[in-house]
Enzyme design. Structure first.
Site, mmCIF file in Angstrom:
data_model
loop_
_atom_site.group_PDB
_atom_site.id
_atom_site.type_symbol
_atom_site.label_atom_id
_atom_site.label_comp_id
_atom_site.label_asym_id
_atom_site.label_seq_id
_atom_site.Cartn_x
_atom_site.Cartn_y
_atom_site.Cartn_z
ATOM 1 N N GLN A 113 35.933 33.266 34.927
ATOM 2 C CA GLN A 113 37.213 33.968 34.883
ATOM 3 C C GLN A 113 37.148 35.077 33.843
ATOM 4 O OE1 GLN A 113 40.535 30.737 35.040
ATOM 5 N NE2 GLN A 113 38.664 29.733 34.381
ATOM 6 N N ASN A 114 36.038 35.136 33.120
ATOM 7 C CA ASN A 114 35.903 36.136 32.064
ATOM 8 C C ASN A 114 35.505 37.482 32.645
ATOM 9 O OD1 ASN A 114 36.515 34.067 30.392
ATOM 10 N ND2 ASN A 114 34.435 33.743 29.643
ATOM 11 N N ASP A 116 34.210 39.864 30.508
ATOM 12 C CA ASP A 116 33.576 40.488 29.343
ATOM 13 C C ASP A 116 32.110 40.871 29.507
ATOM 14 O OD1 ASP A 116 32.371 37.952 29.227
ATOM 15 O OD2 ASP A 116 33.789 37.224 27.713
ATOM 16 N N HIS A 131 37.868 37.387 38.218
ATOM 17 C CA HIS A 131 38.826 38.340 37.670
ATOM 18 C C HIS A 131 38.185 39.695 37.373
ATOM 19 C CE1 HIS A 131 41.433 34.683 36.354
ATOM 20 N NE2 HIS A 131 41.537 34.959 37.630
ATOM 21 N N CYS A 160 36.914 56.318 46.763
ATOM 22 C CA CYS A 160 35.645 55.672 47.105
ATOM 23 C C CYS A 160 34.790 56.611 47.956
ATOM 24 C CB CYS A 160 35.945 54.392 47.878
ATOM 25 S SG CYS A 160 34.495 53.577 48.536
ATOM 26 N N ASN A 226 35.295 21.398 26.181
ATOM 27 C CA ASN A 226 36.473 22.081 25.630
ATOM 28 C C ASN A 226 36.918 21.320 24.380
ATOM 29 O OD1 ASN A 226 39.160 23.201 25.269
ATOM 30 N ND2 ASN A 226 39.126 23.780 27.423
ATOM 31 N N ALA A 244 31.979 25.082 23.078
ATOM 32 C CA ALA A 244 30.880 25.224 24.040
ATOM 33 C C ALA A 244 29.576 25.658 23.367
ATOM 34 C CB ALA A 244 31.281 26.232 25.118
#
Ligand code: NAD
Ligand code: ZN
Length: 261
Positions: A113-114, A116, A131, A160, A226, A244
């Site tokens: 979902q990162n 980065d 994402h 595009c 977690n 983690a």
């Protein structure tokens, strides 16, 4: 969780991964916390501190893409703290542990979902970014993607070169549907998966939150990594209650020992 309990959980996780056929990691913002990127939720999350953001982002983009692009180019980010952290972030031991696992043939896919780009920087290969990725642009019609610095921005909004569709940042906005290609890959991976690692995700954002439930319902195992409890804790078979960057290298080390034995 005491050191002994963590060691026991690491042992169980290593064995579960070794005996699985198709291992998938579902990753959230927590994995990048040790790279200095703040999470949104959780005790130190940006939304916890500053409140939830405007959910009409995509609606605004659709109404006036040109204006959206002009704003994006001219203004500094409304979450400057986040932008600075992302610009300076480098992968941590948790990202590298996932790369090691993949290279050992024990991890088959990462659903992240990162946004980065830290999985790529760490050398992981099989990645689906539900994402999007902040270093890319995407056509909203055909989902073609380009690295930001390889796209000639000679008009706003950019179009595009393949289909003429409007081009936006690849990062999925609030209110924007998950790109179909990414969603299809996640569904296929979850179907094949018989062991899913749930790493640094509070698992409240759909569709990501649903993948572990699908894996569970088809008889697969769930391993949560977690430091805090999440809604997925109670359906997880094994819980590593630790950051983690600390827990994942321990699991990799144990798998190496067991596989080499
Ligand atoms: P989240 O912010 O909702 O939750 C983060 C989770 O990580 C929490 O459960 C927290 O307990 C856990 N966590 C904190 N530190 C950890 C550590 N060191 N190790 C393991 N876990 C840790 O994250 P989310 O579930 O991914 O949802 C937020 C959405 O915001 C994501 O979907 C993502 O698109 C976006 N986001 C991305 C980034 C990034 O790209 N790095 C950062 C923030 C938010
Ligand atoms: Zn296109």
């Amino acid at each position: 969780m005491s050191a002994t309990e963590l060691a026991q959980a690491v042992e169980k996780a290593a064995q579960a991964i070794l005996s699985a056929r198709h291992v998938v990691a579902l990753v959230g913002a927590g994995l990048s916390a040790e790279s200095g990127v703040p999470t949104f939720r959780g005790p130190d999350g940006l939304w916890t501190k500053h409140g939830e953001p405007d959910l009409r982002d995509y609606e605004r983009f659709q109404q006036d893409p040109k204006q959206w692009w002009e704003l994006r180019i001219s203004r500094t980010s409304q979450f400057q703290e986040m932008a600075d952290a992302l610009n300076n972030a480098i992968p941590n031991e948790g990202h590298f542990a996932l790369t090691d696992l993949e290279q050992m043939g024990r991890l088959h896919h990462i659903i992240t979902q990162n946004i980065d780009n830290l999985h790529q920087m760490a050398g992981s290969q099989a990645i689906t970014e539900i994402h999007g990725n902040r270093t890319k642009l995407r056509c909203i019609e055909c989902s073609a993607r380009w690295p930001l610095d390889e796209f000639a921005m000679d008009e706003l909004p950019p179009h595009c070169p393949h289909c003429g569709g409007i081009v936006k940042g690849d990062t999925v906005m609030f209110g924007e549907p998950i790109p179909r290609d990414a969603l299809d890959e996640c569904i296929a991976q979850s179907r094949m998966c018989d062991c899913m690692l749930l790493i640094g995700t509070s698992a409240v954002v759909y569709p990501a939150a649903g993948f572990p439930v699908d894996v569970r319902m088809s008889g697969g195992g769930l391993i949560e990594v977690n430091p805090n409890e999440t809604p997925l804790t109670e359906i997880s078979d094994i819980v590593l209650r630790a950051p983690a960057g600390q827990a994942l290298p321990k699991v990799v080390e144990r798998i190496r020992e067991l596989a080499g034995a």
